[in-house]
Design a protein around this motif. Structure first.
Motif, PDB file in Angstrom:
ATOM      1  N   UNK A  40       0.861  -1.182   0.000  1.00 35.93           N
ATOM      2  CA  UNK A  40       0.000   0.000   0.000  1.00 35.93           C
ATOM      3  C   UNK A  40       0.895   1.229   0.000  1.00 35.93           C
ATOM      4  N   UNK A  41       0.687   2.108  -0.980  1.00 35.49           N
ATOM      5  CA  UNK A  41       1.514   3.304  -1.122  1.00 35.49           C
ATOM      6  C   UNK A  41       0.638   4.543  -1.209  1.00 35.49           C
ATOM      7  N   UNK A  42       1.262   5.678  -0.960  1.00 32.89           N
ATOM      8  CA  UNK A  42       0.561   6.949  -1.058  1.00 32.89           C
ATOM      9  C   UNK A  42       1.380   8.024  -0.383  1.00 32.89           C
ATOM     10  N   UNK A  43       1.080   9.266  -0.697  1.00 29.98           N
ATOM     11  CA  UNK A  43       1.796  10.379  -0.076  1.00 29.98           C
ATOM     12  C   UNK A  43       1.471  10.456   1.411  1.00 29.98           C
ATOM     13  N   UNK A  44       2.309  11.157   2.168  1.00 26.67           N
ATOM     14  CA  UNK A  44       2.030  11.363   3.585  1.00 26.67           C
ATOM     15  C   UNK A  44       0.669  12.036   3.736  1.00 26.67           C
ATOM     16  N   UNK A  45      -0.147  11.510   4.647  1.00 29.72           N
ATOM     17  CA  UNK A  45      -1.481  12.068   4.855  1.00 29.72           C
ATOM     18  C   UNK A  45      -2.533  11.495   3.937  1.00 29.72           C
ATOM     19  N   UNK A  46      -2.169  10.509   3.111  1.00 32.47           N
ATOM     20  CA  UNK A  46      -3.131   9.946   2.160  1.00 32.47           C
ATOM     21  C   UNK A  46      -4.126   9.006   2.821  1.00 32.47           C
ATOM     22  N   UNK A  47      -3.783   8.500   4.020  1.00 28.03           N
ATOM     23  CA  UNK A  47      -4.698   7.610   4.727  1.00 28.03           C
ATOM     24  C   UNK A  47      -4.225   6.173   4.827  1.00 28.03           C
ATOM     25  N   UNK A  48      -3.030   5.881   4.305  1.00 30.44           N
ATOM     26  CA  UNK A  48      -2.590   4.484   4.255  1.00 30.44           C
ATOM     27  C   UNK A  48      -2.312   3.906   5.644  1.00 30.44           C
ATOM     28  N   UNK A  49      -1.743   4.706   6.558  1.00 28.25           N
ATOM     29  CA  UNK A  49      -1.492   4.202   7.909  1.00 28.25           C
ATOM     30  C   UNK A  49      -2.801   4.027   8.667  1.00 28.25           C
ATOM     31  N   UNK A  50      -3.740   4.935   8.470  1.00 24.14           N
ATOM     32  CA  UNK A  50      -5.069   4.781   9.068  1.00 24.14           C
ATOM     33  C   UNK A  50      -5.720   3.495   8.579  1.00 24.14           C
ATOM     34  N   UNK A  51      -5.587   3.233   7.292  1.00 21.70           N
ATOM     35  CA  UNK A  51      -6.140   2.004   6.717  1.00 21.70           C
ATOM     36  C   UNK A  51      -5.528   0.775   7.374  1.00 21.70           C
ATOM     37  N   UNK A  52      -4.200   0.768   7.525  1.00 18.70           N
ATOM     38  CA  UNK A  52      -3.531  -0.380   8.141  1.00 18.70           C
ATOM     39  C   UNK A  52      -3.984  -0.558   9.586  1.00 18.70           C
ATOM     40  N   UNK A  53      -4.124   0.542  10.310  1.00 19.78           N
ATOM     41  CA  UNK A  53      -4.553   0.457  11.708  1.00 19.78           C
ATOM     42  C   UNK A  53      -5.968  -0.104  11.842  1.00 19.78           C
ATOM     43  N   UNK A  54      -6.833   0.217  10.891  1.00 23.18           N
ATOM     44  CA  UNK A  54      -8.196  -0.320  10.937  1.00 23.18           C
ATOM     45  C   UNK A  54      -8.196  -1.801  10.591  1.00 23.18           C
ATOM     46  N   UNK A  55      -7.398  -2.201   9.603  1.00 23.09           N
ATOM     47  CA  UNK A  55      -7.278  -3.620   9.277  1.00 23.09           C
ATOM     48  C   UNK A  55      -6.756  -4.394  10.485  1.00 23.09           C
ATOM     49  N   UNK A  56      -5.846  -3.761  11.249  1.00 22.52           N
ATOM     50  CA  UNK A  56      -5.242  -4.399  12.417  1.00 22.52           C
ATOM     51  C   UNK A  56      -6.136  -4.354  13.644  1.00 22.52           C
ATOM     52  N   UNK A  57      -7.309  -3.772  13.530  1.00 17.64           N
ATOM     53  CA  UNK A  57      -8.236  -3.604  14.650  1.00 17.64           C
ATOM     54  C   UNK A  57      -7.626  -2.759  15.764  1.00 17.64           C
ATOM     55  N   UNK A  58      -6.707  -1.865  15.384  1.00 15.80           N
ATOM     56  CA  UNK A  58      -6.133  -0.905  16.325  1.00 15.80           C
ATOM     57  C   UNK A  58      -6.939   0.386  16.337  1.00 15.80           C
TER      58      UNK A  58
END
Length: 255
Positions: A40-58
């Protein structure tokens, strides 16, 4: 077989006073097949870390859901979420997340200790993993006594020892030198070829070029998907680079 389904995820962060709203994800949907290796790629602030955290149930989405092998994490009770993570997910972080007061072996054992596994079972699981990762001779050392690459291998062992359905890697090469990065990426290729499903968030074109599919996130949505198919790693690298250029210059979404 479809292992992971991400359905119409939306995430809005609201300030404590409720006056400011930031939309991190607006409408993200995709699925991951068992045995896939997805970057998963994208510029800073694109939402990719938020996406990973939701997949991780964090983190929890504002709307939408994540379904892993038929289980919706949004339907889990708070007391069951930690067990769900331990039983189904393995994590590899940029900063390793190893405890300096624990040996590498004890760091690797930690998720199994929390699951109530016996020492004999933990030890029998560790031996083949440690040998494969080339850390069997440093298991009694502490994190501050080994290199960054060795720390990350220990972190991968900790992720694998639970026999997870899905490994989530957050910038796993970010704190490594080029040699250690190459070794880690080769290792990810090996464990993926053995059937392990991997989702990796990365800024590194080189890291992403090892994946079988790359999801590009822009403004909280999936902007584009790129499949490796029969491309060489060099060709994949160039395609990823071209797509990131289009994103950075405000190009039109490619369906």
């Amino acid at each position: 077989m479809t292992l992971l389904e991400v359905k119409k995820l939306k995430k809005v962060y609201t300030s404590r006073l409720g006056t400011n709203h930031v939309q991190a994800l607006s409408n993200v949907s995709f699925s991951v097949e068992e045995g896939e290796y997805v970057a998963i790629m994208g510029e800073s602030g694109s939402g990719k870390t938020t996406l990973l955290n939701i997949i991780a149930a964090l983190d929890k989405p504002t709307s939408g859901e994540v379904v892993l092998n038929g289980i919706s994490s949004q339907n889990l009770k708070e007391k069951d979420i930690s067990k769900f993570r331990r039983d189904n997910l393995g994590f590899v972080f940029q900063d390793f997340n190893l405890l300096d007061t624990f040996s590498l072996q004890d760091n690797i054992f930690l998720p199994l200790v929390l699951s109530g596994k016996s020492y004999d079972e933990m030890n029998s699981r560790l031996k083949p993993i440690a040998k494969k990762l080339g850390i069997d001779d440093i298991l009694q050392k502490y994190p501050y006594e080994v290199s960054g690459g060795q720390k990350q291998r220990a972190a991968v062992a900790r992720a694998l020892i639970t026999k997870p359905q899905l490994i989530l890697a957050d910038e796993p090469t970010g704190a490594l030198d080029s040699r250690s990065s190459d070794q880690l990426l080769d290792l990810f290729n090996e464990i993926n070829e053995e059937g392990q499903t991997i989702i990796m968030v990365t800024h590194s074109i080189k890291a992403a070029s090892h994946a079988s599919r790359v999801l590009f996130i822009k403004d909280g949505e999936v902007f584009h998907q790129l499949y490796r198919a029969f491309m060489s790693q060099d060709e994949m690298y160039q395609k990823i680079s071209d797509t990131l250029t289009i994103i950075a210059t405000g190009g039109v979404k490619n369906e």
